[in-house]
Design an enzyme around this catalytic site. Structure first.
Site, PDB file in Angstrom:
ATOM      1  CB  SER A 293      -0.954  -0.027   1.200  1.00  0.00           C
ATOM      2  OG  SER A 293      -0.651   1.005   2.117  1.00  0.00           O
ATOM      3  CE  LYS A 294       0.466   7.772  -3.529  1.00  0.00           C
ATOM      4  NZ  LYS A 294      -0.325   8.440  -4.562  1.00  0.00           N
ATOM      5  NE  ARG A 295      -3.708   4.798   4.271  1.00  0.00           N
ATOM      6  CZ  ARG A 295      -3.797   4.056   5.370  1.00  0.00           C
ATOM      7  NH1 ARG A 295      -3.259   4.463   6.486  1.00  0.00           N
ATOM      8  NH2 ARG A 295      -4.455   2.902   5.351  1.00  0.00           N
ATOM      9  CE  LYS A 296      -2.384  -0.281   6.139  1.00  0.00           C
ATOM     10  NZ  LYS A 296      -2.953  -1.617   6.131  1.00  0.00           N
TER      11      LYS A 296
END
Ligand code: GLU
Length: 543
Positions: A293-296
């Site tokens: 994931s881009k966020r994590k």
């Protein structure tokens, strides 16, 4: 209904004939079997491992077949566009040695240009106009609110959401209604009039997944948005046809849209390219596997690899290991060969989620870096430092001779075994930092303070940088004996209670005092590189 008149009203003006596009963008003159592939990122500024994954596959398949890899920028969605994104894509891929033959900002043959979708509006519109004329596309005046209400209604009834069948309201507008809306200046989009029936199954040969079955499309998808720009679905069909793409390797998130694309190619009268849907990269997260994931996960972004200074070949080796099931075995047998010699095939690509494990990548990186000569490592680190290093780190390279000595020692070049301490450029630079900067802190000593002082004091008394390694070591032993430490390990092992410790503990004191670290390559050699004055000053500092 006079469809020609309607098409003229919706998309006024003279467009080139469809046949003229066929002439302008003729089939490519390539040897039999040559594949034309592409990378078609949206200019969002975020380029990630999934892009690299697809890029390596597309690049290999194109070039190994004598074909073409091109770069097309899918900028139909202005909301997602970021300045400098095309440069970012190019830089990121250049780092991994992905060579494009043509495309946006690439140079090369321009027969199939322009490479930005926004510059291709005329082609798309000409075909949309044609579809309106033949009754396979129509204007839709539904507002956002109406579409949201429709979606809510469908969700409540547990029906498939979308614009289809009885829900495709504007499909059945009368001529009068259409013109009334147009006269009133209502904004509209153009939708495909789908003729598909989801009861019908289509057998499809995916280049990666093999034979799969999909249902026919019945969604009247938007093909031209109200700003006159097409959607991905429509634009990619036109572009892959007129850029004469033969194989599309793209993320499996597009599999769900495949029925739409099949219908579009059919209604446009184009021969479809082959499609291969590439599985997503997964990460083990505790007990579960999930998509990166881009966020994590910072490791999803390709920027991460450049900033950390991963060695591009190592990342590529790992990607190829994940991409092609027979690569690992080939590479074991051919560790020195250019990666291009491996025969890459879409069929050998993984059919379901692939686990990305950064520890594996780190192991591969250590291994790849341990194959470099000191000069190659020098060049690799220098390139990295010039872009990402601190000013102090950039300065490490001012004395090339010293740096080469440091690297030769730290990589174990010429020793019995090559060391594998380096994972990335940033980590290596930190690792060798003590050769160029005095340690800002010292790791914990095993030996207590008073004994330490005496050891360091004695060392300064008898240290002479002109000594060879043997003399140096016999002096360390002397210091050990004089301070109640066993000079020989044998002695110490026989009766540990008789000593404060062994010569190893004494050496550790000297090591930490000199470098700040408890773990380093050979200390004598380190002190040789540092020189007498610097060594003495460091020991004094530690005291
Ligand atoms: N623009 C699409 C994306 O960014 C490309 C998909 C394709 O390769 O066709 O995902």
């Amino acid at each position: 209904m006079d469809l020609k008149a309607l098409a003229e009203r919706l998309l006024p003006g003279e467009y080139p004939s469809l046949a003229s596009f066929e002439e302008k963008y003729p089939p490519r003159n390539l040897p039999k079997g040559a594949q034309v592939t592409r990378l078609a990122p949206s200019p969002t500024g975020f380029i990630h491992l999934g892009n690299l994954f697809a890029a390596i596959a597309n690049e290999r398949i194109a070039h190994q077949s004598g074909g073409i890899l091109y770069l097309r920028i899918e900028d139909t969605d202005l909301k997602r566009k970021v300045d400098g994104a095309v440069e970012a894509v190019k830089n990121a891929l250049r780092y991994f040695d992905i060579r494009f033959d043509e495309g946006a900002e690439i140079g090369g043959d321009d027969t199939y240009a322009p490479w930005y979708q926004r510059q291709r509006a005329e082609i798309y519109r000409a075909f949309v106009k044609h579809l309106i004329e033949i009754g396979r596309a129509y204007p839709c005046f539904c507002t956002e609110e109406e579409l949201t209400a429709l979606r809510e209604e469908q969700t409540a009834k547990k029906e498939i959401t979308g614009y289809y069948g009885k829900y495709a309201r504007c499909r059945n507008l009368t001529e009068e209604e259409i013109y009334r809306n147009l006269d009133a200046g209502k904004p509209f989009v153009i939708r495909l009039k789908s003729m598909g029936d989801p009861e019908n199954k289509i057998k499809f040969r995916d280049a990666i997944k093999g034979e799969i079955t999909v249902t026919e499309n019945d969604q009247d998808v938007v093909i031209l948005k109200s700003d006159g720009i097409p959607t991905y679905h429509f634009a990619h069909a036109i572009d892959d046809h007129f850029m004469r793409t033969t194989l599309v390797i793209r993320g499996e998130e597009w599999l769900a849209s495949l029925p739409i694309h099949i219908e579009l190619f059919d209604v446009l009268g184009f021969e479809r390219p082959r499609y291969g849907h590439n599985c997503s990269l997964m990460k083990q997260d505790g007990e579960t596997r999930r998509k990166l994931s881009k966020r994590k996960d910072p490791e999803l972004s390709l920027e991460f690899y450049r900033k950390e200074g991963y060695y591009a070949r190592a990342v590529k080796v790992y990607m190829l290991t994940l991409l092609n099931s027979n690569f690992e075995e080939w590479y074991l047998k051919n560790p020195e060969k250019p990666l291009e010699e491996f025969k890459f095939t879409a069929e050998k690509m993984s059919k379901s989620g692939t686990l990305f494990d950064i520890d594996k990548l780190n192991d591969i990186s250590k291994n790849e870096l341990s194959k470099l000569s000191a000069e190659e490592m020098y060049a690799f680190l220098k390139d990295w430092a010039e872009e990402f290093g601190t000013d102090v780190q950039k300065n490490y390279f001012s004395d090339e001779e010293k740096m080469l000595k440091v690297l030769t020692l730290c990589m174990g070049i010429g020793g019995k075994k090559r060391r594998k301490d380096f994972t990335t450029a940033s980590q290596a630079m930190e690792f060798i930092g003590y050769f160029f900067e005095r340690p800002a802190s010292h790791e914990e000593y095993r030996v207590d303070g008073a004994a330490r002082r005496n050891i360091l004091h004695d060392f300064l008394e008898i240290y002479d940088s002109a000594d060879d390694a043997q003399v140096w070591f016999s002096k360390v032993k002397e210091i050990a004996a004089a301070n109640g430490f066993a000079a020989e390990m044998k002695e110490y092992k026989a009766s540990p209670e008789a000593f404060k410790g062994s010569v190893a503990d004494v050496a550790e004191v000297l090591r930490i005092a000199t470098t700040g670290k408890a773990n380093t390559p050979d200390l004598y050699s380190i002190q040789q590189i540092l020189g007498e004055e610097e060594t003495r000053e460091r020991i004094e500092g530690a005291m």
